[in-house]
Design a protein around this motif. Structure first.
Motif, short mmCIF file in Angstrom:
data_model
loop_
_atom_site.label_atom_id
_atom_site.label_comp_id
_atom_site.label_asym_id
_atom_site.label_seq_id
_atom_site.Cartn_x
_atom_site.Cartn_y
_atom_site.Cartn_z
N THR A 83 68.65 31.57 85.19
CA THR A 83 68.45 32.79 85.96
C THR A 83 68.25 32.42 87.44
OG1 THR A 83 66.04 32.80 85.76
CG2 THR A 83 67.31 33.84 83.98
N PRO A 114 66.44 43.40 89.24
CA PRO A 114 66.30 42.81 87.90
C PRO A 114 67.26 41.64 87.67
CG PRO A 114 67.38 44.97 87.79
CD PRO A 114 66.86 44.82 89.19
N HIS A 115 68.31 41.54 88.48
CA HIS A 115 69.26 40.43 88.32
C HIS A 115 68.61 39.07 88.62
CE1 HIS A 115 72.86 42.90 87.73
NE2 HIS A 115 72.33 43.72 88.63
N HIS A 117 66.20 37.85 87.28
CA HIS A 117 65.81 37.26 86.00
C HIS A 117 66.96 37.27 84.99
CE1 HIS A 117 61.66 36.92 87.31
NE2 HIS A 117 61.74 38.16 87.77
N MET A 118 68.17 37.32 85.51
CA MET A 118 69.37 37.22 84.67
C MET A 118 70.14 35.95 85.03
SD MET A 118 70.76 41.16 84.75
CE MET A 118 69.70 42.53 84.28
N PRO A 119 70.99 35.45 84.10
CA PRO A 119 71.75 34.23 84.38
C PRO A 119 72.66 34.40 85.60
CG PRO A 119 71.84 34.76 82.04
CD PRO A 119 71.21 35.94 82.73
N THR A 122 76.23 35.83 85.63
CA THR A 122 76.48 37.27 85.64
C THR A 122 76.53 37.83 87.06
OG1 THR A 122 74.12 37.89 85.53
CG2 THR A 122 75.27 37.48 83.44
N TYR A 123 76.28 37.00 88.06
CA TYR A 123 76.21 37.46 89.45
C TYR A 123 77.60 37.60 90.06
CZ TYR A 123 71.19 36.22 89.76
OH TYR A 123 69.84 36.13 89.59
#
Length: 219
Positions: A83, A114-115, A117-119, A122-123
């Motif tokens: 993340t 919230p991104h 805390h996302m991988p 996925t950006y």
């Protein structure tokens, strides 16, 4: 100070080879903010990666007496399966920085919501650039290496990025890759032009821009 000594970089490609650097010798002095100019495909990002130590020259050596950032804006500098927060923590631990302060700064600055805390896989490219920029600006380097990062985001984010970057390089050195001569003029005091494997350093950024324009056939 960064010293390039007899640097050559050659890639093997179908039907021949591509020469990025042909026995380049150059000095980037301490305290200078240098705009690295060159036409598309000249090898500016490759040159920045070599200076950062992420890519090895075919021959020659690069010497530095200070601490370099990894290239801001380089998508491959972030681990895709971690993340944004995990990437920030990883870099903070590598450089011995305060992890809580790193997370606070990057979360607030990069505006990923919230991104964060996302991988990273996925950006979008702009989100990866903002994450990379925020991580680098949270750390104290002697020289910041930047690859077109301030083009990411909307006008307000670009303005914020420019302001903090100018604050950092006002006290340190930088090598800044951009296709925007207006950005180069705003940020840089000196310039270097990469053309057909040759790199020429100019203490005056306007001389570098003028030479680049001549190379590009701009009247």
């Amino acid at each position: 100070m960064i010293v390039l000594k007899n640097i050559s970089k050659i890639f093997r490609v179908a039907g021949g080879r591509k020469i990025v650097a042909d026995n380049v010798n150059a000095i980037f002095p301490t305290g200078a903010s240098v705009g690295l100019l060159g036409r598309n495909g000249a090898g500016k990002s490759t040159m920045l990666r070599m200076i950062a130590g992420l890519s090895m020259p075919t021959s020659g050596e690069i010497l530095t007496d200070g601490r370099l950032s990894y290239p801001v804006g380089l998508a491959s500098s972030m681990h895709p399966d971690m993340t944004g927060a995990q990437n920030a923590l990883f870099v903070a631990r590598i450089y011995g920085a305060d992890t809580d302060e790193m997370i606070r700064f990057v979360k607030e600055f990069a505006e990923l919501g919230p991104h964060f805390h996302m991988p990273v896989r996925t950006y979008s490219s702009g989100m990866r650039g903002r994450l990379s920029f925020g991580i680098n600006m949270a750390l104290d380097f002697d020289t910041y290496l930047v690859d077109e990062i301030t083009a990411a985001g909307d006008a307000s984010f670009r303005e914020k990025s420019n302001a903090i970057f100018l604050d950092r390089v006002g006290k340190r050195s930088a090598i800044y890759v951009s296709h925007s001569t207006s950005q180069i003029r705003q940020i840089c005091t000196a310039g270097a032009v990469l053309e057909k494997g040759a790199l020429t350093y100019y203490p005056d950024v306007e001389e570098a821009i003028a030479q680049h324009d001549r190379n590009m056939g701009v009247k």
